[in-house]
Write an enzyme that holds these catalytic residues in place. Structure first.
Site, PDB file in Angstrom:
ATOM      1  N   ASP A 108       2.471   2.217  10.234  1.00  0.00           N
ATOM      2  CA  ASP A 108       3.303   1.508   9.220  1.00  0.00           C
ATOM      3  C   ASP A 108       3.597  -0.119  10.060  1.00  0.00           C
ATOM      4  O   ASP A 108       4.257   0.052  11.010  1.00  0.00           O
ATOM      5  CB  ASP A 108       4.562   1.954   8.882  1.00  0.00           C
ATOM      6  CG  ASP A 108       5.202   0.968   7.879  1.00  0.00           C
ATOM      7  OD1 ASP A 108       4.919  -0.121   7.710  1.00  0.00           O
ATOM      8  OD2 ASP A 108       6.513   1.697   7.600  1.00  0.00           O
ATOM      9  N   PHE A 146     -14.508 -14.912   1.695  1.00  0.00           N
ATOM     10  CA  PHE A 146     -14.394 -15.327   0.240  1.00  0.00           C
ATOM     11  C   PHE A 146     -14.551 -14.267  -0.576  1.00  0.00           C
ATOM     12  O   PHE A 146     -14.666 -13.239  -0.167  1.00  0.00           O
ATOM     13  CB  PHE A 146     -15.364 -16.512  -0.086  1.00  0.00           C
ATOM     14  CG  PHE A 146     -15.332 -17.686   0.434  1.00  0.00           C
ATOM     15  CD1 PHE A 146     -14.846 -18.741  -0.294  1.00  0.00           C
ATOM     16  CD2 PHE A 146     -15.085 -17.953   1.986  1.00  0.00           C
ATOM     17  CE1 PHE A 146     -14.665 -20.193  -0.102  1.00  0.00           C
ATOM     18  CE2 PHE A 146     -14.894 -19.458   2.438  1.00  0.00           C
ATOM     19  CZ  PHE A 146     -14.554 -20.297   1.358  1.00  0.00           C
ATOM     20  N   LYS A 176      -1.074 -15.373   4.437  1.00  0.00           N
ATOM     21  CA  LYS A 176      -2.089 -15.258   5.544  1.00  0.00           C
ATOM     22  C   LYS A 176      -2.350 -16.417   6.360  1.00  0.00           C
ATOM     23  O   LYS A 176      -2.794 -16.388   7.481  1.00  0.00           O
ATOM     24  CB  LYS A 176      -3.489 -15.191   4.575  1.00  0.00           C
ATOM     25  CG  LYS A 176      -3.908 -13.716   4.005  1.00  0.00           C
ATOM     26  CD  LYS A 176      -4.064 -12.516   4.962  1.00  0.00           C
ATOM     27  CE  LYS A 176      -4.703 -11.393   4.442  1.00  0.00           C
ATOM     28  NZ  LYS A 176      -5.093 -10.381   5.310  1.00  0.00           N
ATOM     29  N   PHE A 228     -11.167  -0.080   0.766  1.00  0.00           N
ATOM     30  CA  PHE A 228     -12.133  -0.342   0.257  1.00  0.00           C
ATOM     31  C   PHE A 228     -13.114  -1.114   1.190  1.00  0.00           C
ATOM     32  O   PHE A 228     -14.315  -0.582   1.505  1.00  0.00           O
ATOM     33  CB  PHE A 228     -11.835  -1.264  -0.923  1.00  0.00           C
ATOM     34  CG  PHE A 228     -13.031  -2.116  -1.269  1.00  0.00           C
ATOM     35  CD1 PHE A 228     -14.193  -1.401  -1.625  1.00  0.00           C
ATOM     36  CD2 PHE A 228     -13.202  -3.519  -1.185  1.00  0.00           C
ATOM     37  CE1 PHE A 228     -15.359  -2.190  -2.235  1.00  0.00           C
ATOM     38  CE2 PHE A 228     -14.198  -4.117  -1.637  1.00  0.00           C
ATOM     39  CZ  PHE A 228     -15.284  -3.442  -2.328  1.00  0.00           C
ATOM     40  N   TYR A 252       0.423 -14.781  -1.466  1.00  0.00           N
ATOM     41  CA  TYR A 252      -0.393 -14.138  -0.584  1.00  0.00           C
ATOM     42  C   TYR A 252      -1.234 -15.072   0.411  1.00  0.00           C
ATOM     43  O   TYR A 252      -1.342 -15.024   1.518  1.00  0.00           O
ATOM     44  CB  TYR A 252      -1.647 -13.555  -1.534  1.00  0.00           C
ATOM     45  CG  TYR A 252      -2.871 -13.101  -0.826  1.00  0.00           C
ATOM     46  CD1 TYR A 252      -2.622 -11.826  -0.087  1.00  0.00           C
ATOM     47  CD2 TYR A 252      -4.071 -13.302  -0.817  1.00  0.00           C
ATOM     48  CE1 TYR A 252      -3.972 -11.258   0.739  1.00  0.00           C
ATOM     49  CE2 TYR A 252      -5.279 -13.058  -0.182  1.00  0.00           C
ATOM     50  CZ  TYR A 252      -5.193 -11.918   0.284  1.00  0.00           C
ATOM     51  OH  TYR A 252      -6.203 -11.539   1.130  1.00  0.00           O
ATOM     52  N   ALA A 275      -5.821  -4.217   7.573  1.00  0.00           N
ATOM     53  CA  ALA A 275      -4.757  -3.716   6.622  1.00  0.00           C
ATOM     54  C   ALA A 275      -4.090  -4.915   5.970  1.00  0.00           C
ATOM     55  O   ALA A 275      -3.673  -5.752   6.783  1.00  0.00           O
ATOM     56  CB  ALA A 275      -3.946  -2.730   7.499  1.00  0.00           C
ATOM     57  N   ARG A 298     -18.073 -19.171  -8.581  1.00  0.00           N
ATOM     58  CA  ARG A 298     -17.531 -18.607  -7.243  1.00  0.00           C
ATOM     59  C   ARG A 298     -18.586 -18.067  -6.333  1.00  0.00           C
ATOM     60  O   ARG A 298     -19.582 -17.665  -6.693  1.00  0.00           O
ATOM     61  CB  ARG A 298     -16.383 -17.640  -7.686  1.00  0.00           C
ATOM     62  CG  ARG A 298     -15.310 -18.186  -8.433  1.00  0.00           C
ATOM     63  CD  ARG A 298     -14.526 -19.336  -7.565  1.00  0.00           C
ATOM     64  NE  ARG A 298     -13.424 -19.665  -8.445  1.00  0.00           N
ATOM     65  CZ  ARG A 298     -13.093 -20.966  -9.116  1.00  0.00           C
ATOM     66  NH1 ARG A 298     -14.455 -21.688  -8.869  1.00  0.00           N
ATOM     67  NH2 ARG A 298     -12.221 -21.237  -9.452  1.00  0.00           N
TER      68      ARG A 298
END
Length: 282
Positions: A33, A148, A126, A11, A122, A56, A184
């Site tokens: 990969d 954000f 990160k 995206f 998640y 990615a 937000r």
């Protein structure tokens, strides 16, 4: 300049590739990969590029496959940075982290010096990526971005704003949501892409930088804007399964550092983004 992109067909990656081309750079898809260290090393060695934007990731935060967050976002990034450091010298590497690392107790417009408090797998993966990635900082010019919320044409309807737009485009009578009163920072993927392209091309960049608009909107605001745009009224039903306990009222990004680094950069408005999404869906 040749800029390698991981996640080039995703995206965000498609818009970043277009933004790089517009700035005169050549985007180069880096396909491997990330969990396969040897494959990553081989692709990096065989691909000609000067700088890297690493997009990615395993991203959808509600998935129960939590191990994949660490396998891809943390360890996969380490495989990539190690391969670049051994094959490409002191290349600049933009690595996409997330504003989710600031955690659920952060409020207002958050600056980069806010204390991290990641609260899901998640976000933890990160933040671990950020911390571990610094170990290659003596060999690479590593820049951590913390985007954000952002949206745009092509984002899956499992995400909030495309879900709402889809309901309006279909003229659905009802939509089920969670806390509609929270405000937000909702960015536009085209502006985010311009920021990535600017950061990879700029002469000097900070080690960590938010990608944000510096403005917040409530979900109720988005409903009202789409109602005015479409001429359609939709009833909102609160689904307890979508309600996040302890939600903070206001959560947005301080974009001061990004604006200082890229003086010509300016985010699109939420009205522009919603109009783009709605008209594309039609």
């Amino acid at each position: 300049m040749r800029v390698a992109l991981t996640g080039a067909t995703g995206f965000t990656g498609r818009f970043v590739a277009a933004a790089l081309t517009k700035m005169g750079a050549t985007p180069v898809a880096l396909k491997a990969d990330l969990q396969d260290k040897d494959a990553v090393d081989r692709v990096v060695a065989e691909t000609e590029f000067d700088r890297l934007i690493h997009l990615a990731a395993h991203a959808f935060v509600h998935t129960s496959d939590w191990a994949a967050f660490y396998a891809v976002n943390q360890l996969g990034t380490f495989n990539l940075l190690d391969a670049v450091s051994r094959n490409k010298g002191a290349a600049r590497c933009i690595i996409a982290s997330s504003a989710q690392i600031y955690g659920p107790n952060a409020q207002g417009l958050i600056a980069e010096d806010a204390a991290p408090n990641p609260a899901n797998h998640y976000a933890i993966s990160k933040y671990a990526m950020e911390q571990g990635g610094r170990l290659w900082g003596d060999r690479l010019d590593i820049v951590v971005t913390r985007p954000f919320n952002y949206t745009g044409v092509g984002q899956d309807t499992k995400y909030l704003v495309p879900k709402i737009v889809d309901h309006f485009q279909r003229r659905a009578p009802v939509i089920e949501l969670g806390n509609t009163w929270v405000r937000r920072d909702f960015g536009d993927v085209r502006s985010v892409a311009d920021a990535y392209a600017g950061l990879v091309m700029a002469a000097t960049v900070p080690a960590t930088v938010n990608i944000a608009t510096g403005h917040v909107s409530s979900i109720s605001d988005i409903i009202e804007k789409l109602s005015a745009l479409s001429g359609h009224h939709i009833d909102v039903e609160v689904n307890p399964a979508f309600v996040r306990k302890g939600d903070v009222e206001v959560l947005g990004g301080d974009a001061t550092l990004l604006r200082m680094t890229l003086p010509g950069w300016s985010p699109r408005s939420i009205d522009d983004t919603l109009r783009w999404l709605y008209e594309a869906a039609g």
